[in-house]
Structure formats: structure tokens, C-alpha cells
Design a protein around this motif. Structure first.
Motif, short mmCIF file in Angstrom:
data_model
loop_
_atom_site.label_atom_id
_atom_site.label_comp_id
_atom_site.label_asym_id
_atom_site.label_seq_id
_atom_site.Cartn_x
_atom_site.Cartn_y
_atom_site.Cartn_z
N GLU A 379 0.82 -1.22 0.00
CA GLU A 379 0.00 0.00 0.00
C GLU A 379 0.85 1.26 0.00
O GLU A 379 0.45 2.28 -0.59
CB GLU A 379 -0.92 0.00 1.23
CG GLU A 379 -1.94 -1.13 1.26
CD GLU A 379 -2.61 -1.24 2.62
OE1 GLU A 379 -2.27 -0.44 3.52
OE2 GLU A 379 -3.46 -2.14 2.79
N GLU A 380 2.01 1.22 0.63
CA GLU A 380 2.75 2.45 0.90
C GLU A 380 3.98 2.65 0.02
O GLU A 380 4.73 3.61 0.21
CB GLU A 380 3.19 2.48 2.37
CG GLU A 380 2.01 2.49 3.33
CD GLU A 380 2.44 2.53 4.78
OE1 GLU A 380 3.68 2.44 5.04
OE2 GLU A 380 1.57 2.65 5.66
N ASP A 381 4.20 1.79 -0.95
CA ASP A 381 5.40 1.94 -1.79
C ASP A 381 5.28 3.16 -2.69
O ASP A 381 4.17 3.55 -3.09
CB ASP A 381 5.61 0.68 -2.63
CG ASP A 381 7.01 0.60 -3.19
OD1 ASP A 381 7.91 1.22 -2.60
OD2 ASP A 381 7.20 -0.07 -4.23
N SER A 382 6.42 3.78 -3.01
CA SER A 382 6.42 4.96 -3.86
C SER A 382 7.80 5.11 -4.50
O SER A 382 8.78 4.53 -4.03
CB SER A 382 6.12 6.22 -3.04
OG SER A 382 7.20 6.51 -2.17
N PRO A 383 7.92 5.89 -5.58
CA PRO A 383 9.23 6.11 -6.21
C PRO A 383 10.26 6.71 -5.26
O PRO A 383 11.44 6.37 -5.32
CB PRO A 383 8.91 7.06 -7.37
CG PRO A 383 7.47 6.78 -7.70
CD PRO A 383 6.82 6.49 -6.38
N SER A 384 9.83 7.59 -4.38
CA SER A 384 10.79 8.22 -3.47
C SER A 384 11.34 7.22 -2.46
O SER A 384 12.54 7.24 -2.14
CB SER A 384 10.14 9.40 -2.74
OG SER A 384 9.06 8.97 -1.93
N THR A 385 10.49 6.33 -1.95
CA THR A 385 11.00 5.33 -1.00
C THR A 385 11.87 4.31 -1.73
O THR A 385 12.84 3.80 -1.15
CB THR A 385 9.84 4.62 -0.28
OG1 THR A 385 8.92 4.08 -1.25
CG2 THR A 385 9.10 5.57 0.63
#
Length: 427
Positions: A379-385
Motif C-alpha cells: 500500500e505504501e510503496d512509492s518512487p521516493s521510497t
């Protein structure tokens, strides 16, 4: 030592070490590597460290595994492969990469038999010595991962300028038969000039037998993941059509896999696919046949980044016991090299990794929590992470590790007297 030990990528490794303003890679040396795996097996610290040394202008003789236990029926394919390599000439001292030469010893696989030890000493160690002499591998550095009598005999046979033991596992805990290794491991620890250890607990374990122990956690061959990180990876055909999300694991499927945990994860997330890439080194009977589990077997080294890149979440699902609390999971930095979210069971070295680099890995102390964290990671994955995770892997590249190993090696070489030639070593 109070507090946590520092990672090898940090300015200081262990108590008593001094900071260095400038790193210098070891160059122009001859290195004999005694491995616990074959060159063509899963890419691990053995190939990673020696590849960096070779690229830096050192010559490496990579001696493949001579064993820590007598082979069983599960080793039949490995034994047959060794025989084929020997009969074809492929394993008899030949180049396998730039500056790396491969030797697949046709040794008697009985590491604790005195008769076998004598035969291997007379045949294998002598063969290595003759090859070193013939190829002007003068003043060799012995870099061993194998703590058996074979290493002690090889030290006697080639009289290395420096001997180094890299302890990456508590091998005595890998099987009941492997517990016989303990007195031989002690001899190797006592004989070697330097000891590198991949975890805090292994540092303490080794330091009981040798004061020259330094912490070097497992790194990553970052160059192998560049293409996939740039978005140039091809999705493997056996993953492309699987229902997503894909929860993946890469590595040997060993007895330390927490199969009840994996079964629970499979049942809790029936819409997801659990993918395992690697050789089955222990029966996976508790997860084999589950409708959303795929055991894909071993894959070529060069395809591993493609598989990891196809995962949505990567997992380290190990049981927590004395063996796993001594290991630094090799796959962790490989996952992070492609920016993937990682969920792990509560391993001591993963906790220490988070202390050093921030909460980059989600750690669960129960099966229920593990499943929840996998869902949360999706749910919380993103390019910045993803970029933040990649930056951690960059700090743990094998190039950085080996530069700092080189500092330790050069310091000890400066303290050593002028070397004797191979011809003065005991046969």
C-alpha cells in the motif's frame, strides 16, 4: 564493546580501529580463494569479493568447495557436475573470468577422515602449489571461507604471505553432520592472520580464538543490478502472467525457511502470488502445491535482477534461531539495489541493519505481523521510497567493502617480514 558495531561502509568497523581519510584498493597481488560453494552456484560473497579483487588488478585462483560434510543423496547432482567438469578439463585450472582462474578439486569428500585428509593433502594441496609455482603466483594471499583441515593443510603447502578467514555462517549449525567442523574451525581461526566476520555474533564467536577479527557484513555486486535499476529489465516469462501482486524470494530454499509462516501468508493473501527463485536445498513440502505458490528453481546469475525487478514486495522469511541470528542475509542488499520494499522476520542482523541505515526494512516478530507488513508494504510503496532504499544498497556495494578489507590487509602486510618463496613451503 558497548552499543552497536558499525557497518563496513561507515568510518569505523571495530573497537581499536582508526579512521582512514583515503581508501586504497589492494592491487597487483595473487590471491588463492578457498570457497564453500562452486563458482557457478548462487552469486554470493565468494564471487562478489573475488570479482572486485580481480577487477582491481589482482589475480585470483578460485578453489571450489571441498565440503564441510560427507555428501548425501541430495548432493548427487553436485558430485556428478564436479566429475563432469574434471573429466572435460573445465575444472582443471582454467580461466573463468578476467583475472580469475578456476580449480574444481577432485578431492575425497570426507573432510573428517584422516585418510582422506592425507590423500587430499598429497594430491589437491600439492596440485595447487605446483600450479602457483608454474604460473608465478608468488607471495600469495590465502583468502578462505572454508574452516576445515583442508585450509590448514593448504596454509602449510603454499606458505601464504597472509592468510584471511571470512566467516559468513555458523557452519556447525547447518546440519548435524556439520557439527564435526568445530575443532577444525578453531584451528583455522587460530592460524589465520586476519579474520573477517559478517555479523556481530560471528565477530564475538571468532574473537574467542583470534583477536584480529573485523566486522564486514555481506555486500552487493551493484553492477549486476544497474540495467534493471535503469528500467531495462525484461520480465521473465514464468512470472509475466502470474496474478499480481507478486511477493518474491531469491536464494537457496534451505531448512531455515519458515514454511508455516509462508503457508499463512499464502492463505491470507490468496489473490497474490508467492514466487521463490532458487535451488531447493531442503524439502518445501509445507508450501509446495499451494495454489498461489510458485517454486521456480535455480536461475542463471544474470537473470536474477530481472526476477527481483518483477517482484512487488521481497521477503526474508527465515526462522529465528541460532543459525539465522548469525547470518547477514545476502539477498537483503540485492532487493534494495532495485528499490524494492523488504519484509523480514526478526533476525538480529536485520535489526542491526536498520539501526545503521534507518527503518529501511520492515521487521516482524510474529507471523500475523509479517503478513500485515507485507500488505502495508504494497500500500505504501512509492518512487521516493524506492530511491531511498537504492541509496542504502549503494552504501553497501562490494567495492566499498573490499576497499576497507584492503586497508586491513595492507596494514598487516606492512607488518610482515619479507616473504619466503613457494619453494620453501612444506609439501
Amino acid at each position: 564493546m558497548s552499543g552497536r558495531r558499525r557497518l563496513a561502509s561507515e568510518p569505523r568497523l571495530t573497537r581499536g580501529s582508526r579512521p582512514h581519510d583515503k581508501r586504497a584498493m589492494l592491487r597487483g597481488r595473487n590471491i588463492v580463494c578457498v570457497s564453500t560453494i562452486d563458482w557457478s552456484f548462487l552469486w554470493q560473497e565468494h564471487q562478489g569479493v573475488m570479482s572486485v579483487f580481480a577487477r582491481s588488478g589482482n589475480r585470483v585462483l578460485f578453489v571450489e568447495n571441498t565440503g564441510v560434510r560427507a555428501p548425501g543423496w541430495r548432493d548427487a547432482n553436485r558430485v556428478a557436475t564436479r566429475l563432469r567438469k574434471w573429466l572435460s578439463g573445465e575444472g582443471r585450472f582454467g580461466p573463468v573470468a578476467d583475472n580469475i582462474f578456476l580449480y574444481s578439486p577432485l578431492a575425497l569428500p570426507l573432510p573428517y577422515s584422516r585418510i582422506a585428509q592425507r590423500i587430499n593433502r598429497a594430491l589437491v594441496c600439492s596440485s595447487i602449489r605446483r600450479w602457483l609455482e608454474h604460473n608465478a603466483f608468488e607471495d600469495p594471499i590465502l583468502f578462505t571461507f572454508l574452516p576445515t583441515q583442508f585450509t590448514v593443510d593448504l596454509i602449510d603447502a603454499i606458505a601464504p604471505r597472509l592468510s584471511i578467514f571470512y566467516c559468513t555462517d555458523k557452519l556447525s549449525e547447518t546440519s548435524p553432520a556439520a557439527r564435526r567442523i568445530l575443532p577444525y574451525e578453531r584451528r583455522v581461526l587460530e592460524r589465520c592472520d586476519l579474520v573477517f566476520a559478517s555479523s556481530d555474533r560471528l565477530v564475538d564467536y571468532c574473537r574467542a580464538h583470534n583477536p584480529e577479527v573485523h566486522l564486514f557484513p555481506i555486500g552487493v555486486s551493484l553492477e549486476k543490478f544497474e540495467r534493471a535499476w535503469r528500467g531495462e529489465a525484461a520480465v521473465p516469462a514464468d512470472v509475466a502472467r502470474l496474478p499480481r501482486p507478486v511477493i518474491g524470494f531469491v536464494g537457496g530454499l534451505r531448512a531455515c525457511m519458515d514454511q508455516p509462516l509462508l503457508r499463512q501468508l499464502s492463505q491470507r493473501m490468496p489473490h497474490a502470488t508467492l514466487v521463490f527463485v532458487g535451488p531447493e536445498q531442503a524439502p518445501m513440502s509445507e508450501i509446495r502445491g499451494l495454489p498461489n505458490v510458485r517454486l521456480l528453481g535455480a536461475k542463471p546469475h544474470e537473470r536474477i535482477p530481472d526476477y527481483i525487478n518483477a517482484f512487488d514486495v521481497c521477503i526474508i522469511p527465515y526462522l529465528v534461531d541460532d543459525f539465522t541470528d548469525n547470518i547477514s542475509p545476502a539477498k537483503l542488499n540485492e532487493y534494495l539495489a532495485l528499490g524494492k520494499p523488504v519484509v523480514s522476520t526478526n533476525l538480529a542482523e536485520v535489526r542491526r541493519f536498520n539501526q545503521a541505515f534507518g527503518a529501511v526494512v520492515r521487521i516482524a516478530d510474529t507471523s500475523e505481523r509479517f503478513c500485515s507488513l507485507v500488505e502495508k508494504a504494497l500500500e505504501e510503496d512509492s518512487p521516493s521510497t524506492a530511491r531511498a532504499r537504492r541509496s542504502v544498497a549503494e552504501q553497501n556495494a562490494w567495492t566499498t567493502r573490499v576497499e576497507m578489507m584492503s586497508q586491513r590487509i595492507e596494514e598487516r602486510l606492512m607488518d610482515r617480514p619479507q616473504p619466503s618463496r613457494l619453494g620453501t613451503a612444506r609439501a
